[in-house]
Scaffold this motif. Structure first.
Motif, mmCIF file in Angstrom:
data_model
loop_
_atom_site.group_PDB
_atom_site.id
_atom_site.type_symbol
_atom_site.label_atom_id
_atom_site.label_comp_id
_atom_site.label_asym_id
_atom_site.label_seq_id
_atom_site.Cartn_x
_atom_site.Cartn_y
_atom_site.Cartn_z
ATOM 1 N N LEU A 89 87.419 40.071 -21.850
ATOM 2 C CA LEU A 89 87.733 38.652 -21.498
ATOM 3 C C LEU A 89 86.314 38.040 -20.994
ATOM 4 O O LEU A 89 85.256 38.813 -20.906
ATOM 5 C CB LEU A 89 88.622 38.797 -19.905
ATOM 6 N N GLY A 90 86.499 36.789 -21.190
ATOM 7 C CA GLY A 90 85.246 36.126 -21.090
ATOM 8 C C GLY A 90 85.330 34.615 -20.240
ATOM 9 O O GLY A 90 86.559 34.075 -20.122
ATOM 10 N N SER A 91 84.438 34.201 -19.622
ATOM 11 C CA SER A 91 84.533 33.031 -18.802
ATOM 12 C C SER A 91 83.261 32.285 -18.822
ATOM 13 O O SER A 91 82.095 32.964 -18.569
ATOM 14 C CB SER A 91 84.825 33.240 -17.383
ATOM 15 N N GLU A 92 83.070 30.953 -19.790
ATOM 16 C CA GLU A 92 81.808 30.328 -19.990
ATOM 17 C C GLU A 92 82.344 29.001 -20.124
ATOM 18 O O GLU A 92 83.144 28.465 -20.714
ATOM 19 C CB GLU A 92 81.572 30.988 -21.367
ATOM 20 N N PRO A 93 81.550 28.015 -19.524
ATOM 21 C CA PRO A 93 80.654 28.442 -18.392
ATOM 22 C C PRO A 93 81.086 28.915 -17.008
ATOM 23 O O PRO A 93 82.422 28.522 -16.866
ATOM 24 C CB PRO A 93 79.627 27.237 -18.098
ATOM 25 N N SER A 94 80.477 29.712 -16.421
ATOM 26 C CA SER A 94 81.123 30.385 -15.144
ATOM 27 C C SER A 94 80.098 30.316 -13.858
ATOM 28 O O SER A 94 80.925 29.956 -12.799
ATOM 29 C CB SER A 94 81.448 31.697 -15.205
#
Length: 208
Positions: A89-94
């Protein structure tokens, strides 16, 4: 990311792995069990090493331009030696996670991919959210449950689209609930800065 930034991040990851392994050898059994997760998708719950040797990687990176990203990976090695990225999983921008991040801080996930961990290979279905996904693809968040001197704990919750078909032929099946928790002993955690890149993360093998 630019090539220089990607290379810097890669070098930092390698440094993280070396430091984490050194700490693990020093601490021995004291941190046994502190590289842990529980994932429930469609009422199927998976625990560490239930279907292969599991390895967890957590990272948060901020580049020289101030843009940041957070990622979480579960790498699983099956009994036949095949290795899969069972969850990513990824969160960008975070916003950068570090040792001062407050409990309750929440990050919106904008990329997610997971296989059915109980299967011996990739199987028929995958659970996936593309970059720049819409709510129709699911809505997932990562919440900091604990960020203490002892450990870090993260909760992942929401809904995710169940898909079938291959990489070039995805078709939606149904939105399903997802609930997960990940825990890292603080001894696995490191923070580094290089070439204007700030990075924080943890890297560990789940214990029997």
């Amino acid at each position: 990311m630019t090539t220089i930034l990607k290379n810097t991040v890669w070098l930092l990851f390698m440094a993280f792995a070396v430091v984490s392994c050194s700490k693990e050898k020093e601490q021995g059994k004291e941190i046994n069990g502190q590289c842990w997760y529980k994932i429930t998708i469609e009422e199927q719950t998976t625990h560490p090493n239930q279907f292969g040797q599991d390895h967890l990687i957590f990272s948060s990176v901020t580049g020289p331009d101030g843009k940041s990203g957070l990622s979480l990976d579960l790498i699983q090695t099956k009994s036949n030696g095949q290795q899969y990225n069972a969850l990513k999983l990824g969160s960008e921008p975070s916003g950068l996670f570090n040792d001062k991040t407050s409990m309750g801080t929440t990050y919106l996930v904008n990329f997610f991919n997971a296989i059915a961990a109980h299967l011996p290979d990739l199987g028929e279905y995958t659970y996936r959210m593309e970059n720049n996904a819409t709510p129709e693809d699911g809505v997932l968040t990562v919440t900091v449950l604990e960020n203490s001197e002892r450990r870090m704990r993260f909760k992942v919750s929401g809904t995710i689209m169940k898909k079938e078909g291959g990489v070039e032929n995805w078709s939606d099946v149904v939105l399903v609930p997802l609930d997960a928790e990940f825990s890292f002993d603080r001894t696995y955690y490191n923070e580094m800065t290089s070439n204007g890149v700030d990075m924080a993360g943890a890297d560990c093998d789940c214990k029997p």
